[in-house]
Scaffold this active site. Structure first.
Site, short mmCIF file in Angstrom:
data_model
loop_
_atom_site.label_atom_id
_atom_site.label_comp_id
_atom_site.label_asym_id
_atom_site.label_seq_id
_atom_site.Cartn_x
_atom_site.Cartn_y
_atom_site.Cartn_z
N ASP A 49 0.83 -1.21 0.00
CA ASP A 49 0.00 0.00 0.00
C ASP A 49 0.86 1.25 0.00
OD1 ASP A 49 -2.31 1.47 0.00
OD2 ASP A 49 -2.70 1.23 2.14
N HIS A 87 3.18 3.22 -8.91
CA HIS A 87 3.04 1.77 -9.16
C HIS A 87 4.32 1.22 -9.81
CE1 HIS A 87 -0.99 1.99 -7.79
NE2 HIS A 87 -1.46 2.65 -8.84
N LEU A 122 11.15 -21.00 -4.04
CA LEU A 122 10.11 -20.11 -3.49
C LEU A 122 8.85 -20.18 -4.36
CD1 LEU A 122 9.33 -17.52 -1.72
CD2 LEU A 122 10.45 -16.20 -3.50
C1 FPP Z 1 -1.59 0.11 -3.45
O1 FPP Z 1 -1.22 1.46 -3.50
C2 FPP Z 1 -1.01 -0.66 -4.55
C3 FPP Z 1 -1.72 -1.28 -5.54
C4 FPP Z 1 -3.18 -1.20 -5.65
C5 FPP Z 1 -1.06 -2.03 -6.61
C6 FPP Z 1 0.21 -2.77 -6.29
C7 FPP Z 1 0.84 -3.07 -7.57
C8 FPP Z 1 2.15 -3.03 -7.86
C9 FPP Z 1 3.23 -2.75 -6.87
C10 FPP Z 1 2.54 -3.23 -9.28
C11 FPP Z 1 3.34 -4.35 -9.65
C12 FPP Z 1 2.89 -5.69 -9.21
C13 FPP Z 1 3.38 -6.83 -9.75
C14 FPP Z 1 3.04 -8.14 -9.17
C15 FPP Z 1 4.25 -6.79 -10.93
P1 FPP Z 1 -2.36 2.56 -3.66
O2 FPP Z 1 -2.49 2.87 -5.12
O3 FPP Z 1 -3.61 2.10 -3.01
O4 FPP Z 1 -1.72 3.74 -2.88
P2 FPP Z 1 -2.46 4.90 -2.05
O5 FPP Z 1 -3.21 4.21 -0.94
O6 FPP Z 1 -1.31 5.71 -1.54
O7 FPP Z 1 -3.34 5.63 -3.01
#
Ligand code: FPP
Length: 239
Positions: free
Chosen positions: A19, A36, A130
């Site tokens: 997050d 991201h 893993l």
């Molecule tokens: C949460 O941050 C994150 C996500 C919803 C996406 C996580 C995805 C990645 C790290 C991309 C790559 C993944 C793989 C497996 C290649 P948020 O957008 O909710 O952040 P915020 O709460 O600060 O708005």
């Protein structure tokens, strides 16, 4: 947080709610997709670190069933990152003996992502180092309802006696059938919520919440979380 002790038990299964990508980007005046993208670098580093530390299962919450409510441009950016990761990193998974699995309603993903996932899963199926489990279009309540539906169908068909239903049988009908439950759940960016992630499976997991945004989460933060797990384990563990 306590210091990581390489001589002590490392969690067999770590699950992570990644997050804070959006807030990381906003703090730098960047678009959310850059958060991201930086988060994908953290995925790589954490995966490498888990392998080196001897963690056997890593589950990452990459896209929730609720994330479909986000703007189309952000969804496309996330699916693009997933496609890039699978294209570029499947050889790395092979080299490092990492098996890929997914949990969630992946039939809702764009066809290209589904195709690539099927290929990478098949290619890495025999790896036994893993296991990386990526949660995509995943929601824990949906998972539990899906399991209940399957069980009810079996009962209706006379294949299951409702009175014989127990925790093990139920668990075998979840998407995570055959996988051990997480020992440690990490959530980044300071939010103290579980957000519909592995509700059944984290019943006994230790939960560590760190204020660090996911794109800043690196090996020292992972080791600190494991150190905290080891400390709690030492104090509250079994006999
Ligand atoms: C949460 O941050 C994150 C996500 C919803 C996406 C996580 C995805 C990645 C790290 C991309 C790559 C993944 C793989 C497996 C290649 P948020 O957008 O909710 O952040 P915020 O709460 O600060 O708005």
């Amino acid at each position: 947080m306590s210091a990581f002790d390489p001589g002590k038990e490392v969690p067999r299964h770590i699950a992570i709610i990644m997050d804070g990508n959006g807030r990381w980007a906003a703090a730098r005046g960047l678009p959310r997709r850059d958060g991201h993208r930086a988060g994908a670098d953290s995925v790589e580093e954490v995966l490498r670190s888990c392998r080196e530390l001897g963690v056997k299962y890593l589950t990452l919450y990459a896209f929730s069933s609720e994330n479909w409510k986000r703007p189309e441009s952000e969804i496309n950016a996330l699916m693009g990152l997933l496609a890039h990761f699978l294209r570029e990193k499947t050889p790395t998974l092979m080299r490092n003996n990492i098996r890929l699995q997914v949990i969630g309603h992946i039939e809702k993903l764009p066809a290209r992502n589904q195709r690539q996932l099927a290929e990478s899963i098949a290619m890495t199926a025999k790896n036994d180092g893993l296991t990386l489990i990526v949660a995509l279009s995943y929601g824990s309540r949906e998972e539990i309802v899906d399991a209940a539906k399957e069980l009810m169908k079996k009962a209706k068909a006379g294949e299951l006696d409702p009175d014989a239903l127990d925790v093990e049988t139920f668990g075998r009908h979840l998407y995570t059938a055959g996988l051990p439950d997480p020992d440690l759940l990490i959530r980044t960016s300071g939010e103290c919520r579980v957000s519909n992630f592995l509700l059944w499976q984290i019943s006994y997991a230790e939960i560590v919440i760190t204020d660090v945004f996911w794109p800043d989460f690196r090996r020292p933060h992972l080791e600190a979380a494991i150190g905290e797990y080891q400390r709690r384990h030492r104090r509250f563990g079994g006999l």
